[in-house]
Scaffold this motif. Structure first.
Motif, PDB file in Angstrom:
ATOM      1  N   TRP A  50       0.872  -1.188   0.000  1.00  0.00           N
ATOM      2  CA  TRP A  50       0.000   0.000   0.000  1.00  0.00           C
ATOM      3  C   TRP A  50       0.902   1.230   0.000  1.00  0.00           C
ATOM      4  O   TRP A  50       1.603   1.470   0.975  1.00  0.00           O
ATOM      5  CB  TRP A  50      -0.939  -0.034   1.205  1.00  0.00           C
ATOM      6  CG  TRP A  50      -1.679   1.247   1.492  1.00  0.00           C
ATOM      7  CD1 TRP A  50      -2.021   2.220   0.593  1.00  0.00           C
ATOM      8  CD2 TRP A  50      -2.164   1.689   2.762  1.00  0.00           C
ATOM      9  NE1 TRP A  50      -2.690   3.244   1.221  1.00  0.00           N
ATOM     10  CE2 TRP A  50      -2.792   2.939   2.557  1.00  0.00           C
ATOM     11  CE3 TRP A  50      -2.137   1.143   4.041  1.00  0.00           C
ATOM     12  CZ2 TRP A  50      -3.370   3.661   3.595  1.00  0.00           C
ATOM     13  CZ3 TRP A  50      -2.717   1.860   5.070  1.00  0.00           C
ATOM     14  CH2 TRP A  50      -3.335   3.103   4.845  1.00  0.00           C
ATOM     15  N   TYR A  51       0.900   1.948  -1.089  1.00  0.00           N
ATOM     16  CA  TYR A  51       1.744   3.137  -1.191  1.00  0.00           C
ATOM     17  C   TYR A  51       1.181   4.041  -2.265  1.00  0.00           C
ATOM     18  O   TYR A  51       0.311   3.637  -3.040  1.00  0.00           O
ATOM     19  CB  TYR A  51       3.194   2.753  -1.531  1.00  0.00           C
ATOM     20  CG  TYR A  51       3.372   2.175  -2.919  1.00  0.00           C
ATOM     21  CD1 TYR A  51       3.899   2.935  -3.955  1.00  0.00           C
ATOM     22  CD2 TYR A  51       2.985   0.862  -3.208  1.00  0.00           C
ATOM     23  CE1 TYR A  51       4.057   2.416  -5.233  1.00  0.00           C
ATOM     24  CE2 TYR A  51       3.130   0.333  -4.468  1.00  0.00           C
ATOM     25  CZ  TYR A  51       3.665   1.110  -5.486  1.00  0.00           C
ATOM     26  OH  TYR A  51       3.800   0.581  -6.751  1.00  0.00           O
ATOM     27  N   GLU A  52       1.665   5.267  -2.332  1.00  0.00           N
ATOM     28  CA  GLU A  52       1.199   6.227  -3.320  1.00  0.00           C
ATOM     29  C   GLU A  52       2.300   6.508  -4.335  1.00  0.00           C
ATOM     30  O   GLU A  52       3.482   6.225  -4.107  1.00  0.00           O
ATOM     31  CB  GLU A  52       0.755   7.521  -2.639  1.00  0.00           C
ATOM     32  CG  GLU A  52      -0.452   7.339  -1.737  1.00  0.00           C
ATOM     33  CD  GLU A  52      -0.895   8.633  -1.073  1.00  0.00           C
ATOM     34  OE1 GLU A  52      -0.330   9.696  -1.423  1.00  0.00           O
ATOM     35  OE2 GLU A  52      -1.790   8.595  -0.213  1.00  0.00           O
ATOM     36  N   GLU A  53       1.905   7.070  -5.475  1.00  0.00           N
ATOM     37  CA  GLU A  53       2.853   7.428  -6.520  1.00  0.00           C
ATOM     38  C   GLU A  53       3.936   8.328  -5.933  1.00  0.00           C
ATOM     39  O   GLU A  53       3.665   9.261  -5.183  1.00  0.00           O
ATOM     40  CB  GLU A  53       2.132   8.167  -7.651  1.00  0.00           C
ATOM     41  CG  GLU A  53       2.877   8.143  -8.971  1.00  0.00           C
ATOM     42  CD  GLU A  53       2.879   6.770  -9.608  1.00  0.00           C
ATOM     43  OE1 GLU A  53       3.989   6.247  -9.853  1.00  0.00           O
ATOM     44  OE2 GLU A  53       1.794   6.216  -9.868  1.00  0.00           O
ATOM     45  N   THR A 104      -9.549   3.268  -8.634  1.00  0.00           N
ATOM     46  CA  THR A 104      -8.382   4.118  -8.469  1.00  0.00           C
ATOM     47  C   THR A 104      -8.683   5.476  -7.851  1.00  0.00           C
ATOM     48  O   THR A 104      -7.763   6.236  -7.553  1.00  0.00           O
ATOM     49  CB  THR A 104      -7.660   4.344  -9.820  1.00  0.00           C
ATOM     50  OG1 THR A 104      -8.575   4.931 -10.763  1.00  0.00           O
ATOM     51  CG2 THR A 104      -7.129   3.035 -10.380  1.00  0.00           C
ATOM     52  N   PRO A 106      -9.194   7.890  -4.898  1.00  0.00           N
ATOM     53  CA  PRO A 106      -8.636   7.769  -3.541  1.00  0.00           C
ATOM     54  C   PRO A 106      -9.652   7.215  -2.551  1.00  0.00           C
ATOM     55  O   PRO A 106     -10.789   7.663  -2.491  1.00  0.00           O
ATOM     56  CB  PRO A 106      -8.249   9.211  -3.195  1.00  0.00           C
ATOM     57  CG  PRO A 106      -8.009   9.856  -4.516  1.00  0.00           C
ATOM     58  CD  PRO A 106      -8.988   9.236  -5.459  1.00  0.00           C
ATOM     59  N   GLY A 111      -4.336  11.381   1.111  1.00  0.00           N
ATOM     60  CA  GLY A 111      -3.584  11.520  -0.118  1.00  0.00           C
ATOM     61  C   GLY A 111      -4.297  11.081  -1.359  1.00  0.00           C
ATOM     62  O   GLY A 111      -5.511  10.940  -1.399  1.00  0.00           O
ATOM     63  N   GLY A 112      -3.474  10.845  -2.390  1.00  0.00           N
ATOM     64  CA  GLY A 112      -4.008  10.567  -3.707  1.00  0.00           C
ATOM     65  C   GLY A 112      -4.225   9.092  -3.946  1.00  0.00           C
ATOM     66  O   GLY A 112      -4.241   8.273  -3.034  1.00  0.00           O
ATOM     67  N   THR A 113      -4.338   8.774  -5.210  1.00  0.00           N
ATOM     68  CA  THR A 113      -4.622   7.413  -5.623  1.00  0.00           C
ATOM     69  C   THR A 113      -3.500   6.475  -5.206  1.00  0.00           C
ATOM     70  O   THR A 113      -2.344   6.688  -5.534  1.00  0.00           O
ATOM     71  CB  THR A 113      -4.795   7.359  -7.147  1.00  0.00           C
ATOM     72  OG1 THR A 113      -5.882   8.198  -7.511  1.00  0.00           O
ATOM     73  CG2 THR A 113      -5.072   5.956  -7.616  1.00  0.00           C
ATOM     74  N   TRP A 114      -3.848   5.418  -4.479  1.00  0.00           N
ATOM     75  CA  TRP A 114      -2.826   4.481  -4.032  1.00  0.00           C
ATOM     76  C   TRP A 114      -2.716   3.267  -4.956  1.00  0.00           C
ATOM     77  O   TRP A 114      -1.748   2.515  -4.850  1.00  0.00           O
ATOM     78  CB  TRP A 114      -3.108   4.032  -2.596  1.00  0.00           C
ATOM     79  CG  TRP A 114      -4.414   3.308  -2.412  1.00  0.00           C
ATOM     80  CD1 TRP A 114      -5.629   3.848  -2.150  1.00  0.00           C
ATOM     81  CD2 TRP A 114      -4.631   1.902  -2.489  1.00  0.00           C
ATOM     82  NE1 TRP A 114      -6.590   2.878  -2.059  1.00  0.00           N
ATOM     83  CE2 TRP A 114      -6.009   1.671  -2.249  1.00  0.00           C
ATOM     84  CE3 TRP A 114      -3.792   0.803  -2.720  1.00  0.00           C
ATOM     85  CZ2 TRP A 114      -6.566   0.403  -2.252  1.00  0.00           C
ATOM     86  CZ3 TRP A 114      -4.344  -0.470  -2.724  1.00  0.00           C
ATOM     87  CH2 TRP A 114      -5.724  -0.659  -2.487  1.00  0.00           C
ATOM     88  N   THR A 116      -1.480   2.494  -7.920  1.00  0.00           N
ATOM     89  CA  THR A 116      -0.612   3.048  -8.946  1.00  0.00           C
ATOM     90  C   THR A 116      -0.670   2.201 -10.217  1.00  0.00           C
ATOM     91  O   THR A 116      -1.219   1.095 -10.229  1.00  0.00           O
ATOM     92  CB  THR A 116       0.834   3.098  -8.443  1.00  0.00           C
ATOM     93  OG1 THR A 116       1.303   1.739  -8.243  1.00  0.00           O
ATOM     94  CG2 THR A 116       0.932   3.850  -7.114  1.00  0.00           C
TER      95      THR A 116
END
Length: 245
Positions: A50-53, A104, A106, A111-114, A116
């Motif tokens: 699980w992480y963001e761009e 996709t 969020p 934050g943003g979309t995770w 990716t």
């Protein structure tokens, strides 16, 4: 200290989940890769990416864990009404890529979309290999209005994300998923971290130690299902999970 994984060695072991940070989300490690081998080993050990761009790949093992037992799904009065109205249809594994793209948007705070591009490609590979599955809900005009996707290993379904473009459509997807998983003798649905949405469906908090014990018993990597199909003979509208052990 965060453990860093070698991105060139998908067989490098994960650290023990007991070494995860003590915050509820349980950050365990960073780096590594998104090969099918790495991701399947992660789920098998109670870990997920699980992480963001712009971030490195982050690996998590929450404590406690949010889980949903198929035979304890909570079907509210409003959801029962939606199921009875049948202004939609449901399919399995019919539009996996479309479902993951719809997810996709969020979903988590901060934050943003995770999901990716690399994550999308990784789970599409797992779908082609028979591990990743989607549940799709369509309206009367054939538009995709809700759904979910995740990984199935042996008798555990690891839910990844869901979306809903109309009221209750993701809950309809979950009802169909839980009913079929119950028939197929799945032990539980991993919801990863608690949320109001999954709690409304009957999700429970399980200490990580007990979750790992469940994986040891019900999550064997040598057992994999092929593409799923909806069983039209299964009763959904009047299904009462707690009465069908």
């Amino acid at each position: 200290m965060i453990n860093w994984l070698d991105p060139h060695n998908p067989q490098a072991p994960f650290p023990s989940v007991e070494s995860a940070l003590t915050d509820p989300d349980g950050l365990l490690a960073a780096g590594g890769d998104l090969s099918s081998e790495r991701i399947l080993q992660a789920y098998h050990q109670g870990i997920f990416p699980w992480y963001e761009e712009g971030q490195p790949i982050l690996w998590w093992s929450p404590n406690p864990r949010a889980v949903l037992y198929p035979d304890r799904l909570h079907i509210s009065r409003s959801l029962r009404k939606t199921l009875r109205n049948r202004l939609w249809s449901v399919s399995f594994d019919h539009a996996f890529h479309q479902t993951i793209m719809a997810c996709t948007v969020p979903r988590r705070s901060g934050g943003g979309t995770w999901i990716t591009r690399d994550m999308q490609e990784a789970y599409c590979r797992l779908h082609a290999q028979g591990y990743a599955h989607s549940v799709e809900v369509w309206n009367e005009t054939g538009a995709l209005i809700g759904g979910l996707y995740g990984i199935a290993i042996d008798r555990i379904f690891f839910g990844e994300s869901m979306f809903s473009n109309t009221a209750d459509s993701s809950k309809v997807a979950m009802a169909y998923l839980a009913r079929h998983l119950q028939k197929w003798n799945f032990h539980l649905i991993d919801c990863q971290v608690p949320s109001l949405h999954v709690s409304s469906l009957g999700a429970e908090l399980l200490p990580r130690r007990r979750f790992i014990m469940a994986l040891d018993e019900y999550c064997h990597l040598d057992k994999c299902r092929s593409a799923w199909k909806v069983d039209d003979a299964l009763e959904i509208v009047n299904w009462k999970p707690s009465e069908t052990k």
